[in-house]
Design an enzyme around this catalytic site. Structure first.
Site, PDB file in Angstrom:
ATOM      1  N   MET A 152      40.963  13.274   5.992  1.00 43.31           N
ATOM      2  CA  MET A 152      42.164  13.913   5.460  1.00 43.31           C
ATOM      3  C   MET A 152      42.172  15.376   5.877  1.00 43.31           C
ATOM      4  O   MET A 152      41.227  16.119   5.575  1.00 43.31           O
ATOM      5  CB  MET A 152      42.202  13.797   3.935  1.00 43.31           C
ATOM      6  CG  MET A 152      42.330  12.377   3.417  1.00 43.31           C
ATOM      7  SD  MET A 152      42.256  12.276   1.594  1.00 43.31           S
ATOM      8  CE  MET A 152      40.470  12.484   1.330  1.00 43.31           C
ATOM      9  N   CYS A 154      48.363   9.532  10.869  1.00 46.62           N
ATOM     10  CA  CYS A 154      48.900  10.689  10.154  1.00 46.62           C
ATOM     11  C   CYS A 154      50.431  10.676  10.200  1.00 46.62           C
ATOM     12  O   CYS A 154      51.027  10.609  11.282  1.00 46.62           O
ATOM     13  CB  CYS A 154      48.377  11.980  10.762  1.00 46.62           C
ATOM     14  SG  CYS A 154      48.997  13.468   9.910  1.00 46.62           S
ATOM     15  N   LYS A 174      42.192   4.770  13.367  1.00 50.62           N
ATOM     16  CA  LYS A 174      42.833   4.879  12.050  1.00 50.62           C
ATOM     17  C   LYS A 174      44.333   4.792  12.262  1.00 50.62           C
ATOM     18  O   LYS A 174      44.908   5.560  13.025  1.00 50.62           O
ATOM     19  CB  LYS A 174      42.467   6.224  11.406  1.00 50.62           C
ATOM     20  CG  LYS A 174      43.159   6.501  10.060  1.00 50.62           C
ATOM     21  CD  LYS A 174      42.556   5.672   8.955  1.00 50.62           C
ATOM     22  CE  LYS A 174      42.958   6.196   7.569  1.00 50.62           C
ATOM     23  NZ  LYS A 174      44.388   6.119   7.290  1.00 50.62           N
ATOM     24  N   GLY A 228      44.592   2.810   1.394  1.00 51.19           N
ATOM     25  CA  GLY A 228      45.864   3.018   0.730  1.00 51.19           C
ATOM     26  C   GLY A 228      45.847   2.651  -0.741  1.00 51.19           C
ATOM     27  O   GLY A 228      45.664   1.480  -1.085  1.00 51.19           O
ATOM     28  N   ASP A 229      45.980   3.657  -1.614  1.00 50.00           N
ATOM     29  CA  ASP A 229      46.079   3.453  -3.067  1.00 50.00           C
ATOM     30  C   ASP A 229      44.829   2.854  -3.689  1.00 50.00           C
ATOM     31  O   ASP A 229      44.904   2.252  -4.769  1.00 50.00           O
ATOM     32  CB  ASP A 229      47.277   2.555  -3.416  1.00 50.00           C
ATOM     33  CG  ASP A 229      48.616   3.204  -3.111  1.00 50.00           C
ATOM     34  OD1 ASP A 229      48.634   4.418  -2.820  1.00 50.00           O
ATOM     35  OD2 ASP A 229      49.640   2.497  -3.161  1.00 50.00           O
ATOM     36  N   GLY A 252      40.729   7.635   0.003  1.00 56.76           N
ATOM     37  CA  GLY A 252      41.274   8.926   0.412  1.00 56.76           C
ATOM     38  C   GLY A 252      41.623   9.774  -0.787  1.00 56.76           C
ATOM     39  O   GLY A 252      40.758  10.382  -1.421  1.00 56.76           O
ATOM     40  N   ARG A 253      42.919   9.772  -1.153  1.00 59.77           N
ATOM     41  CA  ARG A 253      43.376  10.626  -2.247  1.00 59.77           C
ATOM     42  C   ARG A 253      42.683  10.306  -3.569  1.00 59.77           C
ATOM     43  O   ARG A 253      42.513  11.187  -4.417  1.00 59.77           O
ATOM     44  CB  ARG A 253      44.894  10.497  -2.389  1.00 59.77           C
ATOM     45  CG  ARG A 253      45.673  11.113  -1.232  1.00 59.77           C
ATOM     46  CD  ARG A 253      47.161  10.817  -1.339  1.00 59.77           C
ATOM     47  NE  ARG A 253      47.435   9.386  -1.207  1.00 59.77           N
ATOM     48  CZ  ARG A 253      48.555   8.801  -1.634  1.00 59.77           C
ATOM     49  NH1 ARG A 253      49.484   9.520  -2.240  1.00 59.77           N
ATOM     50  NH2 ARG A 253      48.740   7.501  -1.463  1.00 59.77           N
TER      51      ARG A 253
END
Length: 333
Positions: A18, A101, A140, A202-203, A225-226
């Site tokens: 990220m 991205c 990615k 993702g999520d 990630g987040r």
């Protein structure tokens, strides 16, 4: 190379690259909590930007443990091949190509997920980088450009034919950015269609979600990630849940405080006092957002521009909070 490939094949819990987040201090922290694989922030292939402060910091792997993975971004096959070789010379043990991205400034130069609109260029890039690299190359990417152009199956086949060693797939299109819910059906189809390792992204922000996504997709690993922002111990909790089928006890509050303050000190040391204090603000915000009644302190600490004062203010605040809480707060039980 064999050790790198073995680590890649055995990986189960991975840190997503990220921009502006997965710098060396954060990668080290993620690895300490159990991330099997951690790629750098994306490094541009533009030869004119190799000496900027941002690029130099992203290429700084001094003292880094684990497999050193560098993500490169661009749209010119020859320049990306050169960038791969340049970073291998600087110590990269694996190269990751960014085709995921969704940021406008990346897509506007036809890099990142914008490349998914041109499958021939995708093939040219993958083949050029793999041929030039003496280390494994991963990819990615996303499901496709938009709802009407979900071409991940063809992209994955192209990657496999080019010799890509593993593919990470974010379950959204570029048009979705980070809106809506990630979808995993096409990731499952991709896993059945190719023989290379597939990493689902993702999520995935809880251990329960990680287990669900692995079961649904058959993927070899989950990429966080987040969800790891402000809770790098999520990697340890996911590993425990996958192994035992239940959550571990929450992290003791004092242990979390020590981790947070060490991360802050590492950021200051890596970037220097002035830049470090600025970059640390977002991490402090992520850490504290789960603490009740922390909003006022978060506003106040964002006004501090000096590293030592920032560290002291956070240390005092956490010391006060530690008198009230036994365990750090988490969202997943």
């Amino acid at each position: 190379m064999e050790q790198v490939l073995q680590t890649m094949r055995q990986a189960r819990v991975i840190l997503a690259p990220m921009a502006g987040i997965t710098d060396r201090p954060f990668r080290q922290l993620a690895r300490e909590f159990g991330a099997d694989w951690a790629a750098s922030e994306m490094v541009t292939d533009n030869p004119d930007l190799q000496q900027t402060g941002k690029t130099r910091s992203r290429q700084n792997h001094e003292g880094e443990t684990g497999i050193i993975v560098v993500q490169i971004a661009g749209s010119n096959p020859a320049q990306l091949a050169e960038a791969a070789c340049r970073n291998i010379a600087l110590g990269a043990q694996a190269i990751d190509i960014n085709m995921g991205c969704p940021a406008k400034k990346v897509c506007n130069v036809l890099a990142g997920s914008a490349l998914l609109q041109n499958e021939k260029l995708v093939a040219d890039i993958l083949n050029a980088v793999v041929r030039a690299s003496s280390v494994p190359v991963t990819l990615k990417t996303r499901l496709g450009w938009d709802e009407d152009n979900k071409n991940i199956l063809r992209i994955a086949k192209t990657a496999e034919d080019a010799g890509i060693a593993a593919i990470a797939i974010h379950g959204r299109t570029r048009a979705q950015m980070y809106r809506g819910q990630a979808e995993y059906g096409l990731i499952a189809e991709t896993k059945r269609a190719v023989s290379l390792p597939v990493w689902a992204n993702g999520d995935i922000d809880t251990p329960q979600k990680a287990a669900q996504v692995l079961a649904q997709t058959g993927a070899d690993a989950v990429m966080l990630g987040r969800g790891a922002q402000g809770q790098p111990w999520l990697f340890a909790d996911v590993r425990h849940y996958l192994r035992h089928g239940e959550l571990p006890p929450p992290l003791p509050f004092q242990a979390a405080c020590k981790t947070i303050l060490r991360h802050l000190a590492d950021i200051h040391a890596f970037y220097g006092a002035t830049t470090g204090a600025r970059i640390a603000r977002k991490h402090i915000g992520w850490y504290l957002q789960r603490l009740p009644d922390s909003a006022d302190f978060r506003r106040r600490i964002n006004q501090i521009n000096e590293a030592a004062a920032q560290y002291e203010a956070l240390a005092q605040y956490l010391h006060t909070q530690a008198q009230r809480h036994e365990y750090w707060f988490r969202d997943y039980g």
